[in-house]
Motif scaffolding. Structure first.
Motif, PDB file in Angstrom:
ATOM      1  N   TYR A  62       0.841  -1.197   0.000  1.00 28.76           N
ATOM      2  CA  TYR A  62       0.000   0.000   0.000  1.00 28.76           C
ATOM      3  C   TYR A  62       0.879   1.251   0.000  1.00 28.76           C
ATOM      4  CZ  TYR A  62      -4.098  -2.864   1.282  1.00 28.76           C
ATOM      5  OH  TYR A  62      -5.110  -3.785   1.307  1.00 28.76           O
ATOM      6  N   ASP A  63       1.942   1.207   0.787  1.00 32.67           N
ATOM      7  CA  ASP A  63       2.801   2.391   0.886  1.00 32.67           C
ATOM      8  C   ASP A  63       3.499   2.693  -0.441  1.00 32.67           C
ATOM      9  OD1 ASP A  63       2.249   3.039   3.514  1.00 32.67           O
ATOM     10  OD2 ASP A  63       3.759   1.652   4.297  1.00 32.67           O
TER      11      ASP A  63
ATOM     12  N   SER B 227      -2.618   9.215  -0.382  1.00 35.10           N
ATOM     13  CA  SER B 227      -2.361   8.771   0.985  1.00 35.10           C
ATOM     14  C   SER B 227      -2.604   7.272   1.073  1.00 35.10           C
ATOM     15  CB  SER B 227      -3.279   9.503   1.963  1.00 35.10           C
ATOM     16  OG  SER B 227      -4.592   8.987   1.837  1.00 35.10           O
ATOM     17  N   ARG B 228      -2.028   6.684   2.088  1.00 35.72           N
ATOM     18  CA  ARG B 228      -2.159   5.252   2.266  1.00 35.72           C
ATOM     19  C   ARG B 228      -3.626   4.852   2.423  1.00 35.72           C
ATOM     20  NH1 ARG B 228      -2.027   0.855   5.618  1.00 35.72           N
ATOM     21  NH2 ARG B 228      -0.287  -0.584   5.228  1.00 35.72           N
ATOM     22  N   SER B 229      -4.376   5.678   3.166  1.00 36.29           N
ATOM     23  CA  SER B 229      -5.773   5.307   3.413  1.00 36.29           C
ATOM     24  C   SER B 229      -6.601   5.455   2.135  1.00 36.29           C
ATOM     25  CB  SER B 229      -6.355   6.121   4.564  1.00 36.29           C
ATOM     26  OG  SER B 229      -6.438   7.476   4.198  1.00 36.29           O
TER      27      SER B 229
ATOM     28  N   ARG C   4      -5.958   2.318   0.207  1.00 32.49           N
ATOM     29  CA  ARG C   4      -6.678   1.218   0.845  1.00 32.49           C
ATOM     30  C   ARG C   4      -8.140   1.221   0.403  1.00 32.49           C
ATOM     31  NH1 ARG C   4      -8.924   1.047   6.219  1.00 32.49           N
ATOM     32  NH2 ARG C   4      -8.785  -1.049   7.153  1.00 32.49           N
TER      33      ARG C   4
ATOM     34  N   ALA D 146       0.972   4.218  -2.722  1.00 32.17           N
ATOM     35  CA  ALA D 146       0.700   5.583  -2.281  1.00 32.17           C
ATOM     36  C   ALA D 146       1.808   6.522  -2.761  1.00 32.17           C
ATOM     37  CB  ALA D 146       0.578   5.630  -0.762  1.00 32.17           C
TER      38      ALA D 146
END
Lengths: 187, 107, 198
Positions: free
Chosen positions: A154-155, A164-166, A169, A158
């Motif tokens: 995920y990072d 952003s990571r979220s 996600r 991103a």
């Protein structure tokens, strides 16, 4: 020297050997690497870019970057994933430029034009997935491909997509849900 | 004293005359399209190779060569240095610094 | 997919995340929920299918990637030779400076494989102060070996061949030549039978 020269055995050697040798500046080894991985990169570029005319340019640019940066690759056996990442970055640059030149907020990208061999693709599941992918929006498709094909964390996604990571996600979850829903009849 | 171009041409000719030297390369690096670089490494067409400059007023001549694997690098380089130095001297550049680099061993 | 209200309080996002973490650490509430199980299975199947699509796409491209395409691709790639560091062959004087590039030395080391049947040389590293002609250096070489060749014989031959070449073309003092066998691989299809089976 001909890379296919039977005495060299280079084209049968593993990525760890071939990529390490190419990193040292051996053009024959580099050629073997190109022959081995260019089709994978082209397939991948076609899915991300969804536009055939830029695919080969991006593949070529990626190999130039690869030649320059190969010496920095610590573990040559990981060259395949590394090449995918090099290619993703190049492809995403293109997508960004395209977006910048457009007034439309949401670019509706045409579905990836399938390669001729794919036209005769027998498995309906694969065609179903292809169609479902085409219906995702740009970012969702990229996130999904980077995760499922290139195995990014995920990072990493991103960082490369400037999100952003979220957000990553959330996008990934929505992409998965959309595809599964679109393919509901498939199981 | 002769022009830099004349000095470089003379240096090229002198270096090439040395047994064991298989080709000259552009001093300072090789860059180009994949096929061209590969051809060049396999002995494709050569352009002017040696490079002349004059740091602190003294002539310096850089020569990049490939040598035969059956030769010995240091011996070939010494001969190249001697030949190039006398060729330069003949054109009025005495006491030039000659920098010889083996960039490839022809296998 | 299973509607969110049948996920026993979990969200699709949470499940997608859980799947990416290899369903670990085990979440008992998720594992006990039939709705969540359905959604997870669907996503798992999708992941398998993704892999199949990647393979099918690549196979299709392999069919299209004929030699002309590859040649065109290669021809357009701009590369720069990699000379690496410059290693002096003798001490420099005001009128003389003789050297050999690290790149040339590496290609010499790679060429040593011609004297060691069954070996393909990969990455090569020279450790030491290459700025002095008679520096002590150690050499690290990654190699692959074709099945059927005796590893010890092959690496010993390679070591000797490397030492000979370095002695002929450099003034370096070779402290040690380390050879790391990275992997064993099948011979090229065009390769004959290995010389020394067993």
């Amino acid at each position: 020297m001909d890379p296919q020269d039977p005495d060299r055995g280079l084209s049968a050697a593993s990525d760890a050997i071939v990529a390490g040798r190419a990193a040292d500046g051996d053009l024959d080894a580099f050629e073997v690497l190109v022959r081995r991985h260019a089709p994978m990169m082209r397939a991948y570029a076609r899915r991300i870019l969804a536009a055939t005319d830029e695919v080969d340019d991006v593949v070529q640019e990626s190999w130039m970057v690869a030649w320059k940066q190969l010496p920095e690759l610590n573990d040559p056996s990981k060259v395949r994933g590394w090449l995918m990442r090099v290619l993703s970055r190049k492809a995403l640059d293109r997508v960004r430029v395209r977006r910048y030149h457009s007034d439309i907020t949401q670019i509706e990208v045409a579905s990836p034009r399938p390669a001729p061999a794919q036209l005769v693709e027998q498995q309906s599941a694969l065609s179903g997935l292809t169609a479902a992918l085409a219906e995702l929006d740009d970012n969702q498709r990229q996130v999904w491909i980077l995760r499922e094909w290139a195995g990014y964390s995920y990072d990493e996604i991103a960082a490369d997509l400037n999100l952003s990571r979220s957000t990553v996600r959330g996008m990934l979850a929505r992409a998965r849900k959309k595809i599964v829903d679109r393919m509901e009849g498939w199981r | 004293m002769s022009s830099e171009r004349a000095l470089a041409t003379a240096a090229d000719a002198a270096a090439k005359s040395v047994p064991g030297v298989t080709a000259l390369y552009p001093a300072g690096g090789l860059r180009g399209r994949f096929g061209a670089v590969k051809d060049r490494l396999l002995g494709g067409p050569e352009g002017p190779a040696s490079q002349i400059d004059r740091p602190r007023g003294r002539v310096r001549c850089r020569v990049d060569i490939s040598i035969s694997s059956t030769a010995t690098a240091v011996t070939v380089c010494q001969s190249v240095r001697d030949e190039v130095a006398s060729a330069l001297e003949a054109l009025g550049a005495a006491e030039a610094q000659v920098v010889v680099t083996v960039v490839r061993v022809s296998l | 997919m299973t509607p969110e209200d049948e996920l026993d309080g979990h969200t699709i996002e949470e499940l997608s995340d859980y799947l990416d973490h290899g369903r670990s650490p085990r979440n008992r509430s998720i594992e006990a929920s039939p709705g969540c199980q359905n959604a997870l299975q669907a996503m798992e199947r999708l992941r398998d299918l993704a892999e199949q699509l990647a393979e099918a796409d690549t196979e299709a491209e392999k069919e299209r990637a004929d030699d002309r395409w590859l040649q065109r691709l290669l021809a357009g790639i701009v590369v720069e030779a990699r000379p690496g560091r410059r290693i002096p062959l003798e001490e420099a004087t005001p009128i003389s400076d003789l050297g050999i590039t690290e790149g040339a030395v590496r290609s010499l080391i790679r060429d040593a494989e011609t004297d060691a049947p069954g070996i393909v040389v990969g990455r090569t590293r020279l450790h030491g102060d290459l700025g002095t002609a008679t520096a002590e250096v150690s050499v690290n070489v990654d190699v692959g070996i074709v099945y059927g060749h005796n590893i010890e014989t092959a690496t010993e031959r390679l070591r000797t061949a490397i030492a000979d070449r370095l002695a002929a073309h450099t003034s370096l003092q070779i402290r040690v030549i380390d050879i790391t066998v990275r992997d064993l691989h099948e011979p090229d299809e065009v390769d004959g039978t290995p010389e020394e089976l067993g």
